[in-house]
Motif scaffolding. Structure first.
Motif, short mmCIF file in Angstrom:
data_model
loop_
_atom_site.label_atom_id
_atom_site.label_comp_id
_atom_site.label_asym_id
_atom_site.label_seq_id
_atom_site.Cartn_x
_atom_site.Cartn_y
_atom_site.Cartn_z
N THR A 88 -0.44 -3.73 -28.41
CA THR A 88 0.37 -4.88 -28.02
C THR A 88 0.27 -5.12 -26.53
OG1 THR A 88 1.90 -4.41 -29.81
CG2 THR A 88 2.69 -5.84 -28.04
N ALA A 89 0.39 -4.03 -25.82
CA ALA A 89 0.33 -4.17 -24.36
C ALA A 89 -1.04 -4.64 -23.92
CB ALA A 89 0.68 -2.85 -23.71
N SER A 90 -2.02 -4.07 -24.54
CA SER A 90 -3.38 -4.46 -24.13
C SER A 90 -3.70 -5.88 -24.56
CB SER A 90 -4.39 -3.49 -24.72
OG SER A 90 -4.32 -3.53 -26.13
N GLU A 107 0.63 6.41 -34.13
CA GLU A 107 0.57 5.05 -34.66
C GLU A 107 1.42 4.12 -33.80
OE1 GLU A 107 1.19 2.82 -38.97
OE2 GLU A 107 1.80 4.91 -38.66
N LEU A 108 2.59 4.60 -33.45
CA LEU A 108 3.44 3.77 -32.59
C LEU A 108 2.79 3.53 -31.24
CD1 LEU A 108 6.08 2.34 -31.99
CD2 LEU A 108 7.05 4.55 -31.35
N LEU A 109 2.25 4.61 -30.73
CA LEU A 109 1.58 4.47 -29.45
C LEU A 109 0.41 3.50 -29.54
CD1 LEU A 109 1.55 8.20 -28.27
CD2 LEU A 109 2.92 6.31 -27.34
N GLU A 110 -0.30 3.64 -30.64
CA GLU A 110 -1.44 2.72 -30.79
C GLU A 110 -0.96 1.27 -30.85
OE1 GLU A 110 -4.41 5.71 -33.27
OE2 GLU A 110 -3.34 4.03 -34.23
N VAL A 111 0.13 1.07 -31.61
CA VAL A 111 0.64 -0.31 -31.70
C VAL A 111 1.10 -0.79 -30.34
CG1 VAL A 111 2.47 -1.73 -32.65
CG2 VAL A 111 1.29 -0.09 -34.10
N GLN A 112 1.81 0.07 -29.65
CA GLN A 112 2.28 -0.34 -28.32
C GLN A 112 1.12 -0.60 -27.39
OE1 GLN A 112 4.85 2.84 -27.14
NE2 GLN A 112 6.59 2.06 -28.34
N VAL A 113 0.18 0.29 -27.47
CA VAL A 113 -0.97 0.10 -26.59
C VAL A 113 -1.71 -1.17 -26.97
CG1 VAL A 113 -3.22 1.05 -25.95
CG2 VAL A 113 -1.22 2.54 -26.10
N LEU A 138 2.56 -9.58 -20.44
CA LEU A 138 3.77 -8.79 -20.27
C LEU A 138 3.85 -8.21 -18.88
CD1 LEU A 138 3.78 -6.93 -23.70
CD2 LEU A 138 5.28 -8.79 -22.98
N PHE A 139 2.71 -7.91 -18.36
CA PHE A 139 2.72 -7.28 -17.05
C PHE A 139 2.58 -8.29 -15.93
CE2 PHE A 139 0.95 -4.44 -20.21
CZ PHE A 139 1.81 -3.37 -20.11
N ALA A 140 2.53 -9.51 -16.32
CA ALA A 140 2.38 -10.53 -15.29
C ALA A 140 3.74 -10.88 -14.72
CB ALA A 140 1.72 -11.78 -15.88
#
Lengths: 85, 1134
Positions: free
Chosen positions: A75-77, A67-73, A82-84
């Motif tokens: 969010t990141a996606s 679930e955390l990974l999904e949220v992070q993913v 964020l990656f800019a």
């Protein structure tokens, strides 16, 4: 004739008793094995459930992590900025 | 009980017994075969059970496995999704050259679904086999049949067998115990803190403590005030809060007040409010029990309670009305003050500042009386039953209400209220109260002064209103009845109210009570209360006091009701005024407490601190009164009429109507009162003597001020305190009351010197004589002078109080600045602050002088010892001895402290007043600078006292000329008020010096004072900002001189005063010496103060002034010790 009839009866009773003993022994063995089966089933159930519980706990942990990974993913996606650099 | 997952029965038991029962028993083989078959059948059954059990087990396992498989499958799917979504992110992340910025990213706000880890074992989660055990178990035995034999009630027997709630209760109790322990610990900590704070700053506590102490004092009859002091716990006092005891209305009031107090100022104000509230009910209960009965009080309070919610609004409406009326009658300042008071009256505003809260409480109480009066109007039956008492008592009630408001401050009132409260609240609160008794007594003494002033103001206002109403408006039946039918009764009520004030100030009250005796029950009650208050031992006395208070409250309430009925603005204005004055007092009190507690840190001199605070409060109150009163010359006239009528009554009763002729108006009324007091003294017993002493003390003070500069020195101190009150009183036409109250208050201090009383009486006579000659303003000035005179004795106590005064001033400044009432107080504070603030050095000197004066006075007589410890009792005893032997009887050091505090308050007030007087004197004698400064502020603004002083100065001079003999007598009789003469000279001399030396500091201080002045005084003060610092300097010098004088014996002081008057040059020299000392002090102060000059004289002086005051206080403290020696030196020099 009376002696022979008396002896025959005694032998028959002895045989019957022995046969009874054998039958009882057989029944006791079967009963014991049945009980062992019960015990096995109980232990099997306990161990199985225990393992299943541990497995479920691990699954729960995995679920939370996922679930955390999904949220992070997500969010990141969802925030490519964020990656800019 | 072991839990069996599954029970396997015996195989033979499973086989039907029929298999071998019906077999031929003769054939053993058949029998054996039958049993074997049965065994085999059993085995088959076991196998069947095994199969069933195995099916169950595997079924469960299958389900769980299926669930797990499902979850794993879902996880697999989620992982697969993440795997799908991760590569692009991974690429993006890996593509980043620097990953540091990720550390600064906000991240995602996500909270996992936290499982409720509690309730792990819920009913639905029970395994089946466990549920089977529950289902199979048997019910508990029918023990409920035995419940009838058990005292525990139904279910008790069964609980003894099995109590399913046991663990729940046990856990709850354990939690509660822990929580209770925590709470208790917190309370203990709080109480300790409070106690420590009390010990450190009695002034801060003063208000609340005074209230408490009043309770303690009242409780003292039941027990020892000291004991109560020991056990006294602020929290308990608060908890007692009289709410439960008081009527519902009181509860609501108290609650409101408490809230407000709790918000603004800590429990002190709240406690004070409670005290007042308590005092009211208690007083009423006591007095009513004896007279009208508690029911009456209840009625009053209930109405008040009902009105309470309306109070905030009603005050505003009243204020509006007052504004109109005040505009016509009273100056704008008064209206402003009223507005301020009302604004403060709002709970929130009250919350804003402790002083304001206090004032608000007072106002609320005042309003309450009005409400009560309205209730009375509505239900005159209650009143009718006590019509006489009510009529008299209504005024008294109004007064008492105000007093009750003030009672927080008034020791006696508080005592009475406390006694009542104790009655209501039971003895539990008494020990706590006793704990605070000493402090409270001191504060009470201060409060008494305030109460007196307030009462006086209220009475005057009520009287004025009554008169106005009678004249202009047709008073309603009640009001008219009370007023007209009882013009005498009105006067009597006024007297009673005055007496009530005296009752608060036991000594002064007693004489009045004598007069009241002539009146009806009220007078007797008043007498009793007075004695009781001082005695603090006899419950009857307390009851009488309560009665007197109730009477006062009743009278006031009746007046108020009348006013309400008449819907006359005057009444409202009067109420507002009275409220304002109380508020001012309260604010002053609070301020005093603050200052005492914090600034000076003169813990030993707590009583004086209280006195200082009281004095300050009085000054403020006087100012407010003056402001309100001065404009209301009509009120004076009316009051004067009333007073005259009262005086007539008194004269008729006492037979001493000498004053009546002299009574021109309200001022004459005062004189008359004083005369009545004096006559009472002559005629009345010791009580009357005490009152007379008080009155005489007041009069002498005024006379002394007017008479000679020497007396002025003393008077300056006393008058400074007194002036404000007297001014207010005079302005409000409350002169009599105020003066009486002040006299009473001062009397306690002056009463110390029994001989002084005589002198005071003589002075009163002189004052009376002079008063007719003088105009109202003159009379006001006389009043102020009287106050100063009376306050002079307190000056000894003032030593301590001076320190607190500084602190009080600072606190006052703080408090006052925010609030109008405070502003008024701030006016006074400004005066004080002028001394302190504008002249960081000078003020310091002033403070030092003040402290020196205090130390002087006390040093010579009791000095710090008295102040610090119960030694003050000796002082108080002296004062009390002069004032009231009752106090001696009480021996309540608290009461003594309270007296001393009152004295000190007077002294503090005197200091302020002395400064004013000194300024006036200077202006009159030397230059009009000071006079101009002060005068404009006074005349133009709320500081009516100053103009009064100015006017008074000449008048006083005349009076002095005329009554020089009286002054001499006073001087001889009152060694304490010795100080006055020197200050003016010192001021004169010191002014230039200080100006030269301080220079910039003075300017800054002036600016500060100006800023503060405008706030307090309005525009007048701002007009002449420079003079104010000069005045302060002068006041400082005067204070120094006063201190020196105080150190000197009173006789010496008197002699010096006379010598000063005779030879100003000598005084100048002495003053110069003092100034030099002060300068030396000021130099040290300058160093400290040098950074202060940075303070901009801008309007935002509140904070600045507070800071300056704090610095000044610090300087004082530093200088105070020096001043002590310097003062001694100066004294020796002098």
């Amino acid at each position: 004739m009376a002696r022979a009839g008396g002896i025959i009866n005694a032998v028959n009773v002895g045989i019957a008793v022995q046969a009874d003993w054998e039958n009882r022994e057989f029944i006791s063995h079967i009963s014991l094995n049945v009980r062992r089966l019960f015990d096995f089933l109980v232990q099997f159930e306990a161990t199985t459930k225990s393992k299943l519980a541990s497995l479920n706990e691990k699954l729960h942990t995995l679920e939370r992590r996922l679930e955390l990974l999904e949220v992070q993913v997500d969010t990141a996606s969802s925030n490519p900025s964020l990656f800019a650099t | 009980m072991p839990l069996a997952r599954f029970e396997v029965r015996n195989e033979y038991g499973l086989g039907l017994p029929e298999l071998y029962k019906h077999v031929d028993r003769d054939d053993p083989k058949a029998v054996l075969d039958a049993t074997s078959v049965a065994g085999l059948v059993g085995i088959l059954r076991q196998l069947g059970d095994l199969a069933e059990f195995a099916a169950e087990v595997f079924h469960g396992l299958q389900e769980q496995v299926m669930a797990t498989a499902c979850r794993s499958h879902k996880l697999k799917l989620r992982v697969q999704r993440i795997e799908v979504a991760l590569p692009p992110l991974e690429k993006a992340v890996l593509s980043q050259t620097s990953h540091i910025h990720f550390a600064y990213t906000a991240g995602s706000e996500w909270h996992p679904r936290i499982r409720n880890e509690q309730n792990h074992f819920i009913y639905n989660d029970l395994p089946r086999f466990i549920m089977d055990s529950y289902e199979e178990c048997r019910d508990p035995p029918r023990l409920h049949l035995l419940d009838k034999f058990d005292t525990g009630g139904p279910g008790s027997c069964l609980k003894r067998y099995s109590d399913p709630t046991f663990f729940k209760k046990a856990s709850a109790t354990s939690d509660e115990a822990t929580t209770e322990r925590i709470q208790i610990d917190k309370k203990a900590r709080r109480s300790k803190k409070k106690r420590s704070s009390r010990g450190n700053g009695k002034l801060l506590r003063g208000s609340s403590i005074s209230n408490r102490s009043s309770r303690l004092q009242f409780g003292s009859p039941t027990g020892n005030g000291q004991n109560s002091l020991k056990t006294a716990s602020v929290v308990d006092m608060k908890t007692n809060s009289d709410l439960g005891d008081c009527s519902y209305s009181f509860d609501s009031r108290n609650g409101q007040q408490f809230k407000s107090h709790g918000r603004t100022s800590p429990s002190h104000t709240a406690s004070t409010v409670d005290m007042t509230l308590k005092s009211d009910p208690g007083d009423r209960s006591n007095s009513f029990d004896s007279r009208t009965g508690s029911g009456y009080i209840e009625c009053v309070f209930r109405p008040s309670s009902s009105m309470q919610p309306e109070q905030p609004e009603s005050p505003s409406s009243r204020l509006i009305q007052h504004n109109g009326t005040l505009d016509s009658i009273f100056p704008d300042e008064q209206t402003k003050a009223v507005d301020d008071n009302f604004a403060h009256s709002s709970l929130q505003e009250q919350i804003a500042s402790g002083s304001s809260c206090v004032t608000w409480d007072e106002k609320a109480e005042i309003v309450e009386p009005s409400d009560q009066q309205s209730d009375r109007d509505e239900a005159p039956e209650m009143l009718s039953t006590k019509s006489d008492i009510d009529t008299h008592g209504e005024i008294a009630v109004s007064l008492t209400n105000i007093d009750q408001m003030d009672s927080l401050f008034d020791h006696e009132n508080s005592l009475e209220s406390i006694s009542s409260d104790n009655q209501i609240d039971d003895i539990e609160s008494e020990p706590d109260d006793y704990m605070d008794a000493l402090n409270t007594i001191e504060s009470e003494s201060e409060n008494d002064l305030d109460f007196q002033t307030k009462r006086e103001v209220e009475q005057y206002a009520s009287k004025i209103n009554d008169e106005v109403i009678n004249e202009i408006h047709q008073l309603p039946v009640n009001s008219s009845d009370h007023k007209r039918s009882e013009s005498e009764s009105d006067t009597a009520s006024c007297v009673s109210s005055n007496e009530g004030m005296p009752s608060n100030i036991p000594n002064s009250v007693s004489p009045e009570s004598v007069v009241l005796e002539q009146i009806p029950q009220i007078s007797s009650n008043l007498d009793c209360p007075v004695d009781d208050d001082f005695d603090g031992s006899s419950d009857t006395l307390d009851g009488s006091n309560l009665e007197s208070v109730v009477n006062n409250s009743l009278s006031s309430t009746s007046q108020i009701s009348d006013f309400k009925d008449l819907s006359t603005d005057e009444i409202f204005s009067s109420f507002c005024k009275s409220q304002e004055t109380p508020a001012d007092f309260s604010g002053v009190h609070s301020i005093t407490f603050w200052t005492n507690g914090g600034l000076l840190g003169l813990e030993p001199s707590k009583p004086p601190d209280y006195a200082m605070s009281n004095a300050v409060g009085q000054d403020l109150a006087n100012r407010s009164k003056d402001e309100t009163v001065c404009p209301s010359a009509h009120g004076f006239m009316l009051k004067g009429n009333e007073h005259e009528g009262k005086q007539d009554m008194l004269d008729e009763k006492a037979g001493d109507i000498e004053k009546h002729p002299s009574f021109v108006s309200s001022t004459s009324c005062q004189d008359e009162q004083e005369d009545g007091v004096s006559t009472k003294k002559t005629t009345g017993p010791s009580d009357t003597d005490a009152k007379c002493e008080n009155f005489s003390v007041m009069a002498p003070k005024t006379a002394v001020q007017s008479i000679s500069s020497e007396s002025n020195q003393e008077n300056d101190e006393n008058s400074s305190l007194v002036f404000g009150l007297s001014r207010r009183l005079l302005a409000n036409g409350l002169y009599k009351k105020v003066s009486h109250f002040h006299d009473e208050n001062t009397e306690p201090a002056s009463s110390m010197n029994a001989g002084e009383l005589e002198q005071f009486s003589g002075q009163h006579r002189v004052v009376n004589e002079t008063i007719p000659e003088t105009t109202f303003e003159d009379q006001l000035g006389h009043c102020s002078s009287v106050y100063s005179l009376t306050s002079s004795p307190p000056l000894e106590h003032m030593k301590i109080s001076f320190h607190p005064l500084n602190g009080l001033e600072t606190s006052k400044l703080k408090l006052k600045f925010p609030d109008r009432n405070q502003g008024f107080e701030g006016m006074r504070d400004i005066f004080q602050s002028f001394q302190l603030v504008p002249e960081p050095n000078i003020p310091m000197n002033d403070f030092g002088f003040e402290s020196d004066d205090d130390t002087f006075c006390r040093s010579s007589p009791y000095i710090s010892d008295d102040c610090h410890s119960l030694h003050s009792e000796s002082n108080s005893e002296r004062w009390e001895s002069g004032e009231t032997p009752k106090c001696k009887d009480l021996e309540l050091y608290d009461s003594f402290c309270g007296i001393s505090s009152t004295e000190s308050v007077y002294s503090s007030l005197e200091l302020g007043g002395a400064t004013n007087n000194g300024i006036h004197i200077d202006g009159g004698i030397r230059s009009a600078k000071m006079g101009n400064d002060v005068e404009p502020s006074l005349s133009g603004g709320s500081l009516l006292d100053l103009p009064n002083f100015d006017t008074v100065n000449p008048m006083l001079q005349q009076v002095t000329d005329e009554g020089s003999n009286l002054l001499k007598l006073e001087c001889s009789g009152q060694p304490t008020p010795q100080l006055p003469p020197l200050p003016p000279v010192q001021w004169r001399v010191s002014k230039p010096h200080l100006d030269e030396i301080e220079g910039k500091q003075d300017d800054v201080s002036e600016a500060l004072t100006h800023a503060s002045d405008p706030k307090y005084f309005g525009s007048s003060v701002s007009q002449q900002p420079k003079p104010s610092p000069e005045k302060q300097q002068q006041t400082v010098k005067e204070a120094v001189a006063i201190e020196q004088l105080g150190k000197q014996d009173q006789q010496k002081l008197n002699e010096q005063k006379e010598a000063n008057q005779a030879t100003n040059v000598k005084e100048m020299d002495e003053r110069e010496d003092f100034l030099h000392q002060i300068r030396s002090k000021s130099f040290s102060l300058r160093r400290t103060m040098t950074p202060k000059p940075t303070y901009a004289p801008g309007p935002a002086t509140n904070v600045k002034v507070t800071a300056i005051l704090e610095k000044a206080n610090a300087i004082r403290q530093a200088v105070g010790s020096d001043d002590g020696g310097d003062d001694d030196d100066t004294w020796s020099d002098a």
